[in-house]
Design an enzyme around this catalytic site. Sequence first.
Site, PDB file in Angstrom:
ATOM      1  N   GLU A   1      13.444   9.407 -36.500  1.00 17.31           N
ATOM      2  CA  GLU A   1      13.903   8.028 -36.317  1.00 17.31           C
ATOM      3  C   GLU A   1      13.584   7.206 -37.570  1.00 17.31           C
ATOM      4  O   GLU A   1      12.484   7.283 -38.120  1.00 17.31           O
ATOM      5  CB  GLU A   1      13.205   7.435 -35.092  1.00 17.31           C
ATOM      6  CG  GLU A   1      13.703   6.058 -34.698  1.00 17.31           C
ATOM      7  CD  GLU A   1      13.101   5.578 -33.386  1.00 17.31           C
ATOM      8  OE1 GLU A   1      13.589   4.581 -32.842  1.00 17.31           O
ATOM      9  OE2 GLU A   1      12.137   6.208 -32.896  1.00 17.31           O
TER      10      GLU A   1
ATOM     11  N   LYS B   1      20.771   2.563 -31.320  1.00 16.88           N
ATOM     12  CA  LYS B   1      19.860   2.839 -30.211  1.00 16.88           C
ATOM     13  C   LYS B   1      20.164   1.888 -29.060  1.00 16.88           C
ATOM     14  O   LYS B   1      20.360   0.691 -29.266  1.00 16.88           O
ATOM     15  CB  LYS B   1      18.414   2.668 -30.678  1.00 16.88           C
ATOM     16  CG  LYS B   1      17.352   3.220 -29.741  1.00 16.88           C
ATOM     17  CD  LYS B   1      15.989   3.210 -30.421  1.00 16.88           C
ATOM     18  CE  LYS B   1      14.907   3.811 -29.558  1.00 16.88           C
ATOM     19  NZ  LYS B   1      13.595   3.834 -30.248  1.00 16.88           N
TER      20      LYS B   1
ATOM     21  N   CYS C   1      14.547   8.642 -29.407  1.00 15.72           N
ATOM     22  CA  CYS C   1      13.174   8.444 -28.947  1.00 15.72           C
ATOM     23  C   CYS C   1      13.059   7.892 -27.528  1.00 15.72           C
ATOM     24  O   CYS C   1      13.123   8.628 -26.560  1.00 15.72           O
ATOM     25  CB  CYS C   1      12.439   7.548 -29.941  1.00 15.72           C
ATOM     26  SG  CYS C   1      10.633   7.668 -29.793  1.00 15.72           S
TER      27      CYS C   1
ATOM     28  N   PRO D   1     -21.723   4.823 -43.255  1.00 18.64           N
ATOM     29  CA  PRO D   1     -23.117   4.630 -42.849  1.00 18.64           C
ATOM     30  C   PRO D   1     -23.450   5.650 -41.756  1.00 18.64           C
ATOM     31  O   PRO D   1     -22.885   5.593 -40.659  1.00 18.64           O
ATOM     32  CB  PRO D   1     -23.137   3.202 -42.302  1.00 18.64           C
ATOM     33  CG  PRO D   1     -21.888   2.563 -42.816  1.00 18.64           C
ATOM     34  CD  PRO D   1     -20.880   3.661 -42.918  1.00 18.64           C
ATOM     35  N   LEU D   2     -24.307   6.603 -42.063  1.00 16.79           N
ATOM     36  CA  LEU D   2     -24.617   7.699 -41.147  1.00 16.79           C
ATOM     37  C   LEU D   2     -25.934   7.396 -40.442  1.00 16.79           C
ATOM     38  O   LEU D   2     -27.011   7.496 -41.035  1.00 16.79           O
ATOM     39  CB  LEU D   2     -24.707   9.015 -41.936  1.00 16.79           C
ATOM     40  CG  LEU D   2     -24.745  10.314 -41.148  1.00 16.79           C
ATOM     41  CD1 LEU D   2     -23.511  10.475 -40.269  1.00 16.79           C
ATOM     42  CD2 LEU D   2     -24.850  11.503 -42.101  1.00 16.79           C
ATOM     43  N   SER D   3     -25.844   7.018 -39.179  1.00 18.54           N
ATOM     44  CA  SER D   3     -27.000   6.476 -38.466  1.00 18.54           C
ATOM     45  C   SER D   3     -27.866   7.527 -37.800  1.00 18.54           C
ATOM     46  O   SER D   3     -28.986   7.234 -37.389  1.00 18.54           O
ATOM     47  CB  SER D   3     -26.525   5.491 -37.393  1.00 18.54           C
ATOM     48  OG  SER D   3     -25.840   6.188 -36.357  1.00 18.54           O
ATOM     49  N   GLY D   4     -27.336   8.730 -37.632  1.00 21.39           N
ATOM     50  CA  GLY D   4     -28.071   9.727 -36.862  1.00 21.39           C
ATOM     51  C   GLY D   4     -27.667   9.736 -35.411  1.00 21.39           C
ATOM     52  O   GLY D   4     -28.197  10.522 -34.615  1.00 21.39           O
ATOM     53  N   GLY D   5     -26.721   8.852 -35.024  1.00 22.44           N
ATOM     54  CA  GLY D   5     -26.201   8.828 -33.666  1.00 22.44           C
ATOM     55  C   GLY D   5     -24.907   9.606 -33.561  1.00 22.44           C
ATOM     56  O   GLY D   5     -24.316  10.026 -34.557  1.00 22.44           O
ATOM     57  N   ILE D   6     -24.428   9.749 -32.337  1.00 24.30           N
ATOM     58  CA  ILE D   6     -23.294  10.644 -32.113  1.00 24.30           C
ATOM     59  C   ILE D   6     -21.976  10.059 -32.623  1.00 24.30           C
ATOM     60  O   ILE D   6     -21.060  10.797 -32.994  1.00 24.30           O
ATOM     61  CB  ILE D   6     -23.184  11.015 -30.607  1.00 24.30           C
ATOM     62  CG1 ILE D   6     -22.353  12.293 -30.445  1.00 24.30           C
ATOM     63  CG2 ILE D   6     -22.620   9.858 -29.798  1.00 24.30           C
ATOM     64  CD1 ILE D   6     -22.485  12.936 -29.088  1.00 24.30           C
ATOM     65  N   ASP D   7     -21.852   8.726 -32.672  1.00 25.31           N
ATOM     66  CA  ASP D   7     -20.586   8.132 -33.126  1.00 25.31           C
ATOM     67  C   ASP D   7     -20.368   8.351 -34.617  1.00 25.31           C
ATOM     68  O   ASP D   7     -19.302   8.813 -35.042  1.00 25.31           O
ATOM     69  CB  ASP D   7     -20.566   6.636 -32.805  1.00 25.31           C
ATOM     70  CG  ASP D   7     -20.470   6.368 -31.309  1.00 25.31           C
ATOM     71  OD1 ASP D   7     -19.884   7.205 -30.606  1.00 25.31           O
ATOM     72  OD2 ASP D   7     -20.981   5.325 -30.865  1.00 25.31           O
ATOM     73  N   SER D   8     -21.352   8.011 -35.440  1.00 26.43           N
ATOM     74  CA  SER D   8     -21.196   8.244 -36.880  1.00 26.43           C
ATOM     75  C   SER D   8     -21.172   9.740 -37.170  1.00 26.43           C
ATOM     76  O   SER D   8     -20.508  10.187 -38.113  1.00 26.43           O
ATOM     77  CB  SER D   8     -22.311   7.553 -37.671  1.00 26.43           C
ATOM     78  OG  SER D   8     -23.582   8.075 -37.345  1.00 26.43           O
TER      79      SER D   8
END
Length: 700
Positions: A45, A114, A175, A357-364
């Site tokens: 499309e 369309k 579509c 920013p790598l925090s040590g948590g599961i999201d980052s």
Amino acid sequence: MGHLMILATCSLNQWALDFEGNLKRILESIRVAKQRGATLRVGPELEITGYGCFDHFLEGDTYLHSWEMLGKILQFEEAKDMLLDIGMPVSHKNVKYNCRVIVHNRKILLIRPKMFLANDGNYREMRYFTAWSPAQHVEDYYLPRIIRNITGQAVVPIGDAVVSTIDTCVGVESCEELFTPNSPHISMGLDGVEIITNSSGSHHELRKLYKRIDLIKEATLKSGGVYLYSNQQGCDGDRLYYDGCALIAVNGRIIAQGSQFSLKDVEVITATIDIEDVRTHRGMSSRGMQAVNTDSYQRIEVPISLSSEKINRKPHFSPTKPIQEHYHTTEQEIAFGPACWLWDYLRRSKTSGYFLPLSGGIDSCATAIIVYSMCRLVVVAASNGDNQVIMDARRITGEKEDSDYVPTDPNELANRIFHTCYMGTINSSKETRERAKKLANAIGCYHIDMDMDNVVSSVVTLFSLVTNKTPRFRLDGGTNAENLALQNVQARLRMVLSYLFAQLLPWVRNKSGSLLVLGSANVDECLRGYLTKYDCSSADINPIGAISKSDLRKFIDYAKNEFGIPILDEFLKAIPTAELEPITHEYAQADEVDMGMTYDELSIFGKLRKIERCGPFSMFSKLIHEWGTELRPTEVASKVKRFFYYYSINRHKMTTLTPSYHAEAYSPDDHRFDLRPFLYNTAWSWQFKKIDALSNDIEE
């Protein structure tokens, strides 16, 4: 002997307003289709402009340049003797339409607008285009001068018509028309149209592909026929990722399927079909009774055959056999979809990599693993000889175009283009610091470990000097306002430092360019507003902003084994925490305690609010039946009211939300998808009274 023909459809990685790039990819798809013997080629499309032009569709330039590109397609030598289905916007009588242009041998056969426009969720087609009406109506379209000089035509038909060749009949859907209750393929099929093309700009959403495939299978199973589905692929310049997966179906069976997630700019799939199979499938008498009462389409006759005598005379040449369609697991979709989106964004933004920013948590952690997945995909594509991927990788890593660098190891590539930083404070734990460091080592990224207490204390000291007041945490006797302010200043300073490092880390490493900052707030936190406005979730883009916590946990569990990263097990076992308050022997901050609800509950609230379109009272009415065996009615009422209170007081945060990869249908993204107020009466006085009255009645 049947009537064998080779048909082609494709997925193209188009980019909004990249007219020359889009043209190059269109011509390449035509060349590949021709090389494989195809006599019909279908494209996505709005492939000439790219789908995501938005308000640029209101500009005259967009239409002018579209005709200029179509002129080049018409003159493309390898397009000779092929029926081409091309997507572009067309203005007719000063009304703008989303159109398919059917061409053959430098002649325009039909412009088909369309008829049913996508106008909810992520789509606002009615803002730019008008739906063609009525059905089966055709008018004259007066071609612009630049096209007349090529085709020798002054007028061509525009409207809801079909193309009739010597050996078959071809109709067009676009579509959204596949998803509507009374799709055009029904009436076209009853009127004898045997091949239906569908050109789409359909985005990826978790667990969505089966809907698309089921609709295509059902359309051709009930109506009979050949269905050629083409789709955009890649990041068109916005939050959506178009996931490709071109398809060819015959009589309810899939016979060809393209890849759903790919770094390829052009992917063409072809299949050999016998049109006699369609005629046999349509032999039921009940269909005949409906067909004779169906209004006829105007047929645009063209003296060509899609079937080939050369093919039909080959005794061992047979139609393509049905296949078992392929679906990815949710975990694989998270691994591949956002990773492909990140690669497109990186290569097209002309930047040198990503900073997280790598925090040590599961999201980052999940965000980092998605970037690592991107590096893995790049290495695989390079090993398969994808020259575009190799050239992009050389430019991004700072290598010269004529160098012999080819990415062969994802860890080595990650070290070049992926930068992470643990920004610790006195409130951070040793465990999160170590997890971040181990993860960075496992995936090979360039990692920095730092403490930022001096920066935080300097800001707090400045405040104290100005106001003669020193805020304290709640554990030290401070008020809730003081406690929240001291948490927020840490989070916001991380955002400021993130951009400083993103701009200067390449310089530190004696490289040019700058980095894009990645956010890592998940969809449930955004829904609840459990994030600091303008904190480190305020970034350039966010690959997990529309993915739930529960899905992210499943993804990390999958990546632990699939990618061979054992450290991920520690992230799965860790309790989610922001680590913005002091840690003592008696107290450690925990996300779900702070929020007053679990992540699983947030997912349920989000789906009811957005997908089921529930307000407070209807949400309570549904949950009282689902949770009634475990919770008292007043407890259910309390949870629903708590959710809507926090949702409404934090709604303003969504107006500044980092652009996120759209992956979940209950995303609260304020930008185009979830259009709701951001200033509420947070008391919800009438709604909550209704909930209280009903819950008390039930308990009594």
